[in-house]
Motif scaffolding. Sequence first.
Motif, short mmCIF file in Angstrom:
data_model
loop_
_atom_site.label_atom_id
_atom_site.label_comp_id
_atom_site.label_asym_id
_atom_site.label_seq_id
_atom_site.Cartn_x
_atom_site.Cartn_y
_atom_site.Cartn_z
N ARG A 95 -12.98 -6.04 -8.88
CA ARG A 95 -13.83 -6.60 -7.83
C ARG A 95 -14.39 -7.95 -8.23
N CYS A 96 -14.55 -8.80 -7.23
CA CYS A 96 -15.08 -10.14 -7.47
C CYS A 96 -15.99 -10.53 -6.31
N SER A 97 -17.24 -10.84 -6.65
CA SER A 97 -18.17 -11.37 -5.65
C SER A 97 -18.35 -12.84 -5.93
N PRO A 98 -17.97 -13.71 -5.00
CA PRO A 98 -18.08 -15.15 -5.25
C PRO A 98 -19.52 -15.61 -5.28
N MET A 99 -19.70 -16.82 -5.71
CA MET A 99 -21.03 -17.42 -5.67
C MET A 99 -21.51 -17.51 -4.23
N LYS A 100 -22.81 -17.48 -4.07
CA LYS A 100 -23.39 -17.58 -2.74
C LYS A 100 -22.97 -18.90 -2.11
N GLY A 101 -22.49 -18.81 -0.88
CA GLY A 101 -22.07 -20.02 -0.19
C GLY A 101 -20.63 -20.40 -0.42
N HIS A 102 -19.93 -19.68 -1.33
CA HIS A 102 -18.52 -19.95 -1.59
C HIS A 102 -17.66 -18.99 -0.76
N SER A 103 -16.71 -19.58 -0.04
CA SER A 103 -15.85 -18.73 0.79
C SER A 103 -14.40 -18.76 0.35
N HIS A 104 -14.14 -19.37 -0.81
CA HIS A 104 -12.78 -19.46 -1.33
C HIS A 104 -12.73 -18.76 -2.67
N VAL A 105 -11.78 -17.86 -2.81
CA VAL A 105 -11.66 -17.07 -4.03
C VAL A 105 -10.25 -17.19 -4.62
N TYR A 106 -10.19 -17.28 -5.93
CA TYR A 106 -8.92 -17.41 -6.64
C TYR A 106 -8.89 -16.38 -7.76
N TRP A 107 -7.73 -15.78 -7.96
CA TRP A 107 -7.55 -14.85 -9.07
C TRP A 107 -6.53 -15.45 -10.05
N TYR A 108 -6.87 -15.32 -11.34
CA TYR A 108 -6.00 -15.77 -12.41
C TYR A 108 -5.83 -14.62 -13.40
N ARG A 109 -4.70 -14.62 -14.08
CA ARG A 109 -4.44 -13.59 -15.09
C ARG A 109 -4.17 -14.26 -16.43
N GLN A 110 -4.73 -13.67 -17.47
CA GLN A 110 -4.50 -14.17 -18.83
C GLN A 110 -3.88 -13.05 -19.64
N LEU A 111 -2.58 -13.16 -19.85
CA LEU A 111 -1.89 -12.20 -20.70
C LEU A 111 -2.19 -12.52 -22.15
N PRO A 112 -2.09 -11.52 -23.04
CA PRO A 112 -2.38 -11.76 -24.46
C PRO A 112 -1.61 -12.95 -25.01
N GLU A 113 -2.31 -13.84 -25.68
CA GLU A 113 -1.74 -15.01 -26.33
C GLU A 113 -1.12 -16.00 -25.34
N GLU A 114 -1.47 -15.91 -24.08
CA GLU A 114 -0.96 -16.86 -23.09
C GLU A 114 -2.11 -17.54 -22.37
N GLY A 115 -1.79 -18.63 -21.67
CA GLY A 115 -2.79 -19.31 -20.87
C GLY A 115 -3.04 -18.60 -19.56
N LEU A 116 -4.10 -18.98 -18.89
CA LEU A 116 -4.39 -18.40 -17.58
C LEU A 116 -3.36 -18.88 -16.57
N LYS A 117 -2.92 -17.94 -15.72
CA LYS A 117 -1.92 -18.27 -14.70
C LYS A 117 -2.47 -17.88 -13.33
N PHE A 118 -2.28 -18.77 -12.37
CA PHE A 118 -2.72 -18.53 -11.00
C PHE A 118 -2.00 -17.33 -10.41
N MET A 119 -2.75 -16.51 -9.67
CA MET A 119 -2.14 -15.37 -8.99
C MET A 119 -2.21 -15.54 -7.47
N VAL A 120 -3.45 -15.71 -6.95
CA VAL A 120 -3.62 -15.68 -5.50
C VAL A 120 -4.87 -16.44 -5.10
N TYR A 121 -4.81 -17.02 -3.89
CA TYR A 121 -5.95 -17.75 -3.32
C TYR A 121 -6.26 -17.12 -1.97
N LEU A 122 -7.52 -16.78 -1.77
CA LEU A 122 -7.92 -16.12 -0.53
C LEU A 122 -9.14 -16.79 0.07
N GLN A 123 -9.18 -16.77 1.39
CA GLN A 123 -10.40 -17.05 2.12
C GLN A 123 -10.76 -15.76 2.85
N LYS A 124 -11.92 -15.74 3.45
CA LYS A 124 -12.36 -14.53 4.13
C LYS A 124 -11.27 -14.04 5.10
#
Lengths: 116, 112
Positions: free
Chosen positions: A22-51
Amino acid sequence: NAGVMQNPRHLVRRRGQEARLRCSPMKGHSHVYWYRQLPEEGLKFMVYLQKENIIDESGMPKERFSAEFPKEGPSILRIQQVVRGDSAAYFCASSPTTGGESDGYTFGSGTRLTVV
Amino acid sequence: KQEVTQIPAALSVPEGENLVLNCSFTDSAIYNLQWFRQDPGKGLTSLLLIQSSQREQTSGRLNASLDKSSGRSTLYIAASQPGDSATYLCAVQGSGTYKYIFGTGTRLKVLA
């Protein structure tokens, strides 16, 4: 302002179970992004959502993964039938504007998923 | 395709040293570049954000520079302390995109 809130902080699941992050964005933010960090790797973009809308899910695995950001409540990243390779840190970020070009994102503390 | 590289991958220095972490990126068409700190098992803390029109940003003992034309950024840490020990991540947001591309980080250890 509590910032971007993610829960749980740590999640352990057995192979084949479902994981809900679960992710609750900052107040007033309507854009949410999920990233994944696999062991020993950099963060990789997964998905971008609006309401109520998925804008870009190009980074999501085609099977078992889904995301939503309902009109009310937090954004949910759902992983069905988890496998050991899903073990990673999952980070959520939010921004007040599309893409956050001016101010960048604010990241949450992440959820560490361990599949046993 | 944007690629972000951070050198060195790991760095160990005695307390009090000034140090420089490097970040390079292949596509100079960016909105901004952010430096983050990540402590083991913890989340990301944004340290500095440099807009594409800026050359540098400063916060306390930290100074980040950006040279878009050469595709480089440096994070300068003055008078390093053991509490600075962490992984430092560089991320760029490309023009016309909302995605950040992250480097794999520099693991810093400051010895007391």
